[in-house]
Design an enzyme around this catalytic site. Structure first.
Site, short mmCIF file in Angstrom:
data_model
loop_
_atom_site.label_atom_id
_atom_site.label_comp_id
_atom_site.label_asym_id
_atom_site.label_seq_id
_atom_site.Cartn_x
_atom_site.Cartn_y
_atom_site.Cartn_z
N ALA A 10 0.88 -1.37 0.10
CA ALA A 10 -0.06 0.01 -0.11
C ALA A 10 0.95 1.45 -0.08
CB ALA A 10 -0.80 -0.04 1.44
N LYS A 14 3.44 1.89 -6.62
CA LYS A 14 3.09 1.12 -7.84
C LYS A 14 2.21 1.54 -8.74
CE LYS A 14 -0.17 -1.36 -5.10
NZ LYS A 14 -0.37 -0.62 -3.96
N HIS A 49 -7.43 9.34 -8.35
CA HIS A 49 -6.91 8.52 -9.47
C HIS A 49 -7.47 9.15 -10.75
CE1 HIS A 49 -4.26 5.74 -7.85
NE2 HIS A 49 -5.12 5.66 -6.67
#
Length: 168
Positions: A10, A14, A49
């Site tokens: 977390a 990534k 996002h």
């Protein structure tokens, strides 16, 4: 890059790493989201996002039907980012889907994908052993799924503390 498998914990960086790799591909880009807006905090994460991507991105939501979404996205985009496999797995577990059949279908689609594809997933096996059966099952299933997708990928990268370590 054909298929990039990106794994990390977390907040490891990534997703940012995978997005930057896919954004290096010219043309239209597909983002396949597996998350579902089940609470305000998740809604905020999803909004963050979305804001981080530009107009080149075509968004798809695939909380359950990920292989089908990849199949469709490759007809409309020049590269695909899937974020993330562990949320997809938990969604499948919540509706009691056949996990082996789902993983096999995903593997087939990954191997047949005609455009660059990045798969983001969480490393969940390096922590303590969970105290309940469902959490242990999730950890075990995630480990199996991650091994299968890493084997299918042409490149595998571990991201931790924002740093990428090439595994394959």
């Amino acid at each position: 890059m054909r298929t990039l498998f990106v794994i990390g914990g977390a907040r490891s960086g990534k997703s940012r790493y995978a997005q930057s790799r896919i954004e290096a591909v010219p043309g239209a880009l597909a983002f396949i989201a597996t998350a579902q807006e089940r609470d305000p905090e998740m809604a905020q994460r999803i909004a963050h996002h979305r804001a981080d991507r530009g107009p080149r991105w075509i968004a798809y939501e695939a909380p359950l039907d990920l292989p089908e979404a990849i199949h469709l996205a490759q007809t409309q985009a020049d590269a695909i980012l899937v974020d993330c496999l562990t949320l997809w797995l938990s969604n499948l577990m919540l509706v009691d889907r056949d996990l082996d059949a789902a993983a096999a279908a995903l593997e087939r689609e990954v191997l047949q994908c005609r455009v660059p594809l990045a798969l983001v997933t969480n490393e969940v096996g390096q922590g303590i052993v969970p105290t309940n059966a469902l959490a242990r099952r999730f950890r075990d299933e995630a480990g199996r799924l991650n091994q299968r997708m890493a084997a299918a990928a042409s490149e595998a990268v571990l991201v931790t503390a924002g740093l990428a370590l090439r595994l394959k």
